[in-house]
Design a protein around this motif. Structure first.
Motif, PDB file in Angstrom:
ATOM      1  N   PHE A   1       0.822  -1.206   0.000  1.00 23.15           N
ATOM      2  CA  PHE A   1       0.000   0.000   0.000  1.00 23.15           C
ATOM      3  C   PHE A   1       0.859   1.261   0.000  1.00 23.15           C
ATOM      4  N   PHE A   2       1.989   1.213   0.696  1.00 14.96           N
ATOM      5  CA  PHE A   2       2.877   2.372   0.728  1.00 14.96           C
ATOM      6  C   PHE A   2       3.544   2.616  -0.620  1.00 14.96           C
ATOM      7  N   ILE A   3       3.645   1.589  -1.430  1.00 12.55           N
ATOM      8  CA  ILE A   3       4.240   1.726  -2.756  1.00 12.55           C
ATOM      9  C   ILE A   3       3.165   1.998  -3.805  1.00 12.55           C
ATOM     10  N   CYS A   4       2.133   1.192  -3.808  1.00  9.17           N
ATOM     11  CA  CYS A   4       1.153   1.234  -4.899  1.00  9.17           C
ATOM     12  C   CYS A   4       0.266   2.468  -4.875  1.00  9.17           C
ATOM     13  N   ILE A   5      -0.159   2.899  -3.711  1.00  6.21           N
ATOM     14  CA  ILE A   5      -1.076   4.041  -3.659  1.00  6.21           C
ATOM     15  C   ILE A   5      -0.405   5.333  -4.134  1.00  6.21           C
ATOM     16  N   PRO A   6       0.764   5.728  -3.602  1.00  2.71           N
ATOM     17  CA  PRO A   6       1.365   6.975  -4.107  1.00  2.71           C
ATOM     18  C   PRO A   6       1.748   6.909  -5.585  1.00  2.71           C
ATOM     19  N   PHE A   7       2.331   5.771  -6.000  1.00  2.00           N
ATOM     20  CA  PHE A   7       2.730   5.677  -7.399  1.00  2.00           C
ATOM     21  C   PHE A   7       1.524   5.545  -8.322  1.00  2.00           C
ATOM     22  N   GLY A   8       0.421   4.990  -7.830  1.00  2.00           N
ATOM     23  CA  GLY A   8      -0.814   4.969  -8.604  1.00  2.00           C
ATOM     24  C   GLY A   8      -1.316   6.366  -8.879  1.00  2.00           C
ATOM     25  N   PHE A   9      -1.249   7.239  -7.853  1.00  2.00           N
ATOM     26  CA  PHE A   9      -1.637   8.638  -8.067  1.00  2.00           C
ATOM     27  C   PHE A   9      -0.688   9.324  -9.046  1.00  2.00           C
ATOM     28  N   ILE A  10       0.594   9.062  -8.923  1.00  2.00           N
ATOM     29  CA  ILE A  10       1.569   9.675  -9.834  1.00  2.00           C
ATOM     30  C   ILE A  10       1.308   9.229 -11.272  1.00  2.00           C
ATOM     31  N   ILE A  11       1.059   7.938 -11.468  1.00  2.00           N
ATOM     32  CA  ILE A  11       0.779   7.428 -12.809  1.00  2.00           C
ATOM     33  C   ILE A  11      -0.508   8.038 -13.347  1.00  2.00           C
ATOM     34  N   GLY A  12      -1.535   8.146 -12.490  1.00  2.00           N
ATOM     35  CA  GLY A  12      -2.789   8.764 -12.924  1.00  2.00           C
ATOM     36  C   GLY A  12      -2.608  10.205 -13.352  1.00  2.00           C
ATOM     37  N   ILE A  13      -1.832  10.967 -12.592  1.00  8.05           N
ATOM     38  CA  ILE A  13      -1.581  12.366 -12.944  1.00  8.05           C
ATOM     39  C   ILE A  13      -0.810  12.456 -14.260  1.00  8.05           C
ATOM     40  N   LEU A  14       0.198  11.594 -14.433  1.00  9.73           N
ATOM     41  CA  LEU A  14       0.971  11.614 -15.681  1.00  9.73           C
ATOM     42  C   LEU A  14       0.117  11.245 -16.882  1.00  9.73           C
ATOM     43  N   ILE A  15      -0.767  10.261 -16.717  1.00  6.45           N
ATOM     44  CA  ILE A  15      -1.644   9.877 -17.829  1.00  6.45           C
ATOM     45  C   ILE A  15      -2.602  11.014 -18.156  1.00  6.45           C
ATOM     46  N   LYS A  16      -3.095  11.708 -17.126  1.00  6.15           N
ATOM     47  CA  LYS A  16      -4.009  12.827 -17.365  1.00  6.15           C
ATOM     48  C   LYS A  16      -3.309  13.957 -18.111  1.00  6.15           C
ATOM     49  N   ARG A  17      -2.053  14.227 -17.760  1.00  6.93           N
ATOM     50  CA  ARG A  17      -1.329  15.341 -18.380  1.00  6.93           C
ATOM     51  C   ARG A  17      -0.701  14.967 -19.725  1.00  6.93           C
ATOM     52  N   LEU A  18      -0.149  13.764 -19.835  1.00  7.43           N
ATOM     53  CA  LEU A  18       0.592  13.379 -21.039  1.00  7.43           C
ATOM     54  C   LEU A  18      -0.200  12.494 -21.992  1.00  7.43           C
ATOM     55  N   GLY A  19      -1.272  11.898 -21.532  1.00 10.42           N
ATOM     56  CA  GLY A  19      -1.992  10.930 -22.341  1.00 10.42           C
ATOM     57  C   GLY A  19      -1.447   9.539 -22.059  1.00 10.42           C
ATOM     58  N   SER A  20      -2.130   8.541 -22.580  1.00 11.52           N
ATOM     59  CA  SER A  20      -1.698   7.177 -22.288  1.00 11.52           C
ATOM     60  C   SER A  20      -0.574   6.767 -23.231  1.00 11.52           C
TER      61      SER A  20
END
Length: 90
Positions: free
Chosen positions: A52-71
């Motif tokens: 949870f300490f790894i997946c939750i923060p990096f999940g948010f980071i990946i979501g933000i990057l996908i929102k800004r850069l596209g998939s």
């Protein structure tokens, strides 16, 4: 003679690519072992909570990057569509 040169080039490049791939895979294996077995063994956190300490923060980071850069990477359908559009323009 030309076939022999092609064979030498293919052999040399295959060896170089194989070395690069092996180096990359060993580096990834080292990083995974370091994070999950060396770094987390020193933390005073139960091992069940570590994902949870790894997946939750990096999940948010990946979501933000996908929102800004596209998939990325592009799917094969997206690549083929862009190739077809380029050929239609020419």
């Amino acid at each position: 003679m030309k076939e022999l040169n092609i064979f030498y080039y293919a052999t040399i490049w295959s060896f170089i690519i194989g070395i690069c791939c092996a180096t990359y895979l060993n580096l990834i294996n080292f990083i995974i072992n370091f994070v999950w077995h060396v770094l987390f063994d020193k933390l005073p956190v139960p091992s069940q909570a570590l994902p949870f300490f790894i997946c939750i923060p990096f999940g948010f980071i990946i979501g933000i990057l996908i929102k800004r850069l596209g998939s990325y990477p592009l799917t094969i359908e997206e690549v083929l569509m862009s190739v077809k559009q380029e050929f239609q323009q020419v």
